[in-house]
Design a protein around this motif. Structure first.
Motif, short mmCIF file in Angstrom:
data_model
loop_
_atom_site.label_atom_id
_atom_site.label_comp_id
_atom_site.label_asym_id
_atom_site.label_seq_id
_atom_site.Cartn_x
_atom_site.Cartn_y
_atom_site.Cartn_z
N LYS A 1 0.78 1.52 13.65
CA LYS A 1 -0.54 2.15 13.77
C LYS A 1 -0.44 3.46 14.56
O LYS A 1 -1.03 4.47 14.17
CB LYS A 1 -1.51 1.20 14.48
N ARG B 1 -2.34 0.46 8.62
CA ARG B 1 -3.80 0.47 8.71
C ARG B 1 -4.27 0.01 10.08
O ARG B 1 -3.74 -0.93 10.66
CB ARG B 1 -4.39 -0.50 7.67
N GLU B 2 -5.30 0.64 10.57
CA GLU B 2 -5.87 0.30 11.88
C GLU B 2 -6.60 -1.04 11.89
O GLU B 2 -6.71 -1.67 12.93
CB GLU B 2 -6.84 1.40 12.33
N ASP B 3 -7.10 -1.46 10.74
CA ASP B 3 -7.95 -2.66 10.69
C ASP B 3 -7.17 -3.95 10.48
O ASP B 3 -7.75 -5.01 10.26
CB ASP B 3 -9.00 -2.51 9.59
N ASP C 1 -4.38 -6.88 11.87
CA ASP C 1 -3.71 -7.42 13.05
C ASP C 1 -2.71 -8.49 12.61
O ASP C 1 -2.58 -8.79 11.42
CB ASP C 1 -4.72 -7.95 14.08
N ASP D 1 -3.90 -11.36 10.41
CA ASP D 1 -4.07 -11.03 8.99
C ASP D 1 -2.74 -11.16 8.24
O ASP D 1 -2.68 -11.74 7.16
CB ASP D 1 -4.58 -9.59 8.83
#
Length: 182
Positions: free
Chosen positions: A135, A141-143, A145, A148
């Motif tokens: 990141k 992607r920032e969204d 973690d 996920d």
């Protein structure tokens, strides 16, 4: 404090067992303790002193695999861009998953629960480190973690053993592709 030769014997036994599990695609039933002792250059008594049961040996193989996987993060990040480090780490995770499948099937549920709860946070932290570096470099992607990615990696457990080699790398590639920023 164990003697250095005893530590070396123990390490060799674990490495031979890990290699045998990997070679047999995690098939624990094919793991013959007498053959492991022979390949490690130790007697059966030495093997059983270190690992009184097959379950003890499998638990140590699991711990060893997990430690190697976690310890791989820093060198991968030092030698590669964050996304390449993450991709390389996921490739190692595939081998870990293959061994883990066999170990999970063979270890009693209560022992597995203890192993998982004692060590699995280390895996989560390693993955979170890789994602954070990605990141920061604008490569992940920032969204997303670690939870996920771990949920997505759960697909590995659904691959039939006969299709493992054919499908595992494609699934990991799809996961990595999905981690790239939009």
């Amino acid at each position: 404090m164990p003697r250095s030769d005893a530590i070396a014997n123990r390490d060799r036994i674990v490495e031979i067992a890990r290699a045998e599990l990997s070679k047999s695609n995690g098939a624990v039933a094919e793991l013959k303790l007498h053959a492991i002792a022979k390949a490690a250059g130790v007697g059966q008594g030495t093997l059983y002193r270190h690992f009184p049961t097959r379950e003890h040996l499998l638990a140590e193989v699991y711990r060893h695999e997990l430690t190697q996987l976690v310890d791989a993060v820093a060198p991968l990040l030092a030698d590669h861009t964050p996304i390449r480090a993450l991709t390389g780490w996921l490739a190692r995770l595939v081998e870990y998953a293959r061994v883990k499948r066999g170990v999970m099937a063979a270890i009693e549920a209560s022992v597995w629960h203890d192993l998982y709860s004692d060590h699995h946070h280390r895996l989560d932290e390693a993955l979170e480190t890789l994602l954070d570096k990605g990141k920061a470099a604008g490569q992940v992607r920032e969204d997303v973690d670690a939870a996920d990615v771990i949920l997505l990696l759960g697909a590995l457990s659904r691959i039939p053993e006969s299709e493992w080699d054919k499908r595992v790398h494609t699934i990991v590639a799809v996961i990595v592709d999905g981690l790239h920023p939009r």
